[in-house]
Design a protein around this motif. Structure first.
Motif, mmCIF file in Angstrom:
data_model
loop_
_atom_site.group_PDB
_atom_site.id
_atom_site.type_symbol
_atom_site.label_atom_id
_atom_site.label_comp_id
_atom_site.label_asym_id
_atom_site.label_seq_id
_atom_site.Cartn_x
_atom_site.Cartn_y
_atom_site.Cartn_z
ATOM 1 N N GLY A 41 0.790 -1.219 0.000
ATOM 2 C CA GLY A 41 0.000 0.000 0.000
ATOM 3 C C GLY A 41 0.825 1.271 0.000
ATOM 4 O O GLY A 41 2.043 1.263 0.189
ATOM 5 N N CYS A 42 0.132 2.373 -0.219
ATOM 6 C CA CYS A 42 0.753 3.677 -0.398
ATOM 7 C C CYS A 42 1.069 4.347 0.943
ATOM 8 O O CYS A 42 0.199 4.450 1.812
ATOM 9 N N VAL A 43 2.278 4.810 1.089
ATOM 10 C CA VAL A 43 2.740 5.586 2.251
ATOM 11 C C VAL A 43 2.377 4.893 3.569
ATOM 12 O O VAL A 43 1.533 5.390 4.333
ATOM 13 N N PRO A 44 2.996 3.773 3.870
ATOM 14 C CA PRO A 44 2.721 3.093 5.147
ATOM 15 C C PRO A 44 3.118 3.949 6.340
ATOM 16 O O PRO A 44 3.970 4.842 6.235
ATOM 17 N N VAL A 45 2.494 3.689 7.482
ATOM 18 C CA VAL A 45 2.851 4.339 8.739
ATOM 19 C C VAL A 45 3.270 3.261 9.738
ATOM 20 O O VAL A 45 3.143 2.066 9.475
ATOM 21 N N ARG A 46 3.749 3.707 10.892
ATOM 22 C CA ARG A 46 4.263 2.765 11.886
ATOM 23 C C ARG A 46 3.154 1.848 12.397
ATOM 24 O O ARG A 46 1.970 2.147 12.297
ATOM 25 N N ALA A 201 -9.974 -3.573 -4.844
ATOM 26 C CA ALA A 201 -8.894 -2.770 -5.407
ATOM 27 C C ALA A 201 -7.576 -3.530 -5.279
ATOM 28 O O ALA A 201 -7.344 -4.223 -4.287
ATOM 29 N N ASP A 202 -6.736 -3.406 -6.295
ATOM 30 C CA ASP A 202 -5.399 -3.991 -6.252
ATOM 31 C C ASP A 202 -5.460 -5.518 -6.131
ATOM 32 O O ASP A 202 -6.510 -6.121 -6.313
ATOM 33 N N ASP A 203 -4.323 -6.109 -5.786
ATOM 34 C CA ASP A 203 -4.252 -7.568 -5.705
ATOM 35 C C ASP A 203 -4.146 -8.037 -4.258
ATOM 36 O O ASP A 203 -3.723 -9.161 -3.995
ATOM 37 N N HIS A 204 -4.501 -7.157 -3.323
ATOM 38 C CA HIS A 204 -4.422 -7.541 -1.920
ATOM 39 C C HIS A 204 -5.582 -6.901 -1.142
ATOM 40 O O HIS A 204 -6.247 -5.972 -1.610
ATOM 41 N N LEU A 205 -5.809 -7.416 0.052
ATOM 42 C CA LEU A 205 -6.876 -6.927 0.920
ATOM 43 C C LEU A 205 -6.604 -5.485 1.318
ATOM 44 O O LEU A 205 -5.499 -5.143 1.740
ATOM 45 N N THR A 206 -7.624 -4.616 1.180
ATOM 46 C CA THR A 206 -7.478 -3.216 1.570
ATOM 47 C C THR A 206 -8.634 -2.782 2.458
ATOM 48 O O THR A 206 -9.654 -3.478 2.575
ATOM 49 N N TRP A 207 -8.464 -1.600 3.052
ATOM 50 C CA TRP A 207 -9.495 -1.070 3.945
ATOM 51 C C TRP A 207 -10.830 -0.893 3.246
ATOM 52 O O TRP A 207 -11.892 -0.989 3.870
ATOM 53 N N VAL A 208 -10.799 -0.693 1.928
ATOM 54 C CA VAL A 208 -12.044 -0.514 1.175
ATOM 55 C C VAL A 208 -12.868 -1.796 1.173
ATOM 56 O O VAL A 208 -14.109 -1.752 1.200
ATOM 57 N N ASP A 209 -12.207 -2.943 1.170
ATOM 58 C CA ASP A 209 -12.936 -4.215 1.223
ATOM 59 C C ASP A 209 -13.753 -4.315 2.514
ATOM 60 O O ASP A 209 -14.867 -4.845 2.511
ATOM 61 N N PHE A 210 -13.212 -3.807 3.606
ATOM 62 C CA PHE A 210 -13.935 -3.829 4.874
ATOM 63 C C PHE A 210 -15.121 -2.876 4.846
ATOM 64 O O PHE A 210 -16.189 -3.193 5.375
ATOM 65 N N ILE A 211 -14.934 -1.722 4.224
ATOM 66 C CA ILE A 211 -16.035 -0.751 4.097
ATOM 67 C C ILE A 211 -17.174 -1.358 3.284
ATOM 68 O O ILE A 211 -18.354 -1.257 3.654
ATOM 69 N N VAL A 212 -16.831 -1.991 2.160
ATOM 70 C CA VAL A 212 -17.865 -2.571 1.296
ATOM 71 C C VAL A 212 -18.529 -3.766 1.983
ATOM 72 O O VAL A 212 -19.762 -3.901 1.948
#
Length: 281
Positions: A41-46, A201-212
């Motif tokens: 993912g884009c710009v990871p944080v700690r 989105a993309d080829d991996h699990l993202t936060w959007v999948d949880f929203i949907v």
């Protein structure tokens, strides 16, 4: 054979130019980020160590957050409110800065960071856990999330209407929900893609999948909530959405949570009064 600094520099510049002008820069940066941070993912944080969720003791807008924390195996607890305790808690939370806009859900983290707005919280957790969208698809994820919020607002509008009735419920089930589910069916991953990567989105699990998923789950629960009206399997006509929903449910950590006592029962603010039967003659 030794190379001079100048030769190495020229090779480096040539490599950078090649990457840039062939359009490979985003892929290169993505790979470099994953190697350095170990996160997609884009710009990871700690990393996040511990979270406290501030919300009412219902699923609501905190449920996608709970699902993400469960999937990421992040320990959390909750500060829950009732309608009686919320006014005083809101006053204190606004004064302290935790409830920025006088609303929940909010989260506080072990490092002192606090966040509000459910989708912003979900995206931050995504950045901390490798469930963020890739940089080149951030715009698409934003479209999906905002569309989900628009769809969700249609149900909230009737549920919190003082005049909520069975007719309003039926109109939503038969007209509003099918229109929006048709929109999302078009955006859902193909059945072929879902065989290996059942993600929006993309080829991996993202936060959007949880929203949907949370959005679909709310509609599934609402359509089968017994109000004395016909119960509907609302996702049956939507093959791609139904497949995504079932695959998401089956993810081991999500499945364990859905079956656990931590999962709140589905509730609506109030059940409409029964229909008045016509007087017999």
């Amino acid at each position: 054979m030794a190379f001079s600094f100048g030769q190495v520099f020229i090779v480096f510049v040539a490599a950078v130019c090649t990457i840039y002008y062939t359009g490979q820069a985003p892929k290169f940066m993505k790979l470099a980020s994953e190697i350095v941070t170990g996160k997609k993912g884009c710009v990871p944080v700690r990393d996040i160590d511990f979270v406290t969720i501030h919300y009412f003791d219902v699923r609501g807008r905190a449920e996608a957050i709970r699902l993400m924390l469960e999937e990421a195996a992040i320990a959390y607890n909750e500060t829950n409110f009732t309608m009686d305790t919320w006014p005083e808690a809101k006053k204190k939370g606004v004064a302290s800065g935790i409830y920025t806009f006088g609303q929940v859900p909010a989260i506080t983290m072990s490092d002192g960071t606090s966040l509000v707005q459910s989708q912003s919280i979900a995206q931050y957790i995504g950045r901390a856990t490798g469930m963020q969208c890739d940089c080149e698809s951030l715009h698409y994820c934003d479209v999906l999330a905002r569309g989900a919020e628009d769809f969700r607002s249609k149900m909230s509008k009737i549920l919190y209407d003082p005049a909520f009735s069975r007719d309003m419920r039926n109109d939503y089930i038969m007209n509003t929900a099918p229109m929006w589910l048709t929109y999302f069916e078009k955006l859902a991953p193909s059945l072929h893609k879902q065989e290996t990567a059942p993600y929006f989105a993309d080829d991996h699990l993202t936060w959007v999948d949880f929203i949907v998923f949370d959005l679909l789950d709310a509609n599934v629960e609402f359509a089968k909530y017994d109000m004395g009206e016909p119960l509907i399997s609302i996702l049956d006509p939507y093959t791609k959405l139904n497949t995504f929903y079932k695959k998401f449910q089956a993810m081991p950590r999500v499945a364990a949570y859905l079956k656990s006592p931590r999962r709140r029962p589905y509730k609506i603010p109030k059940t409409p009064p029964p229909r008045v039967k016509p007087a017999s003659t």
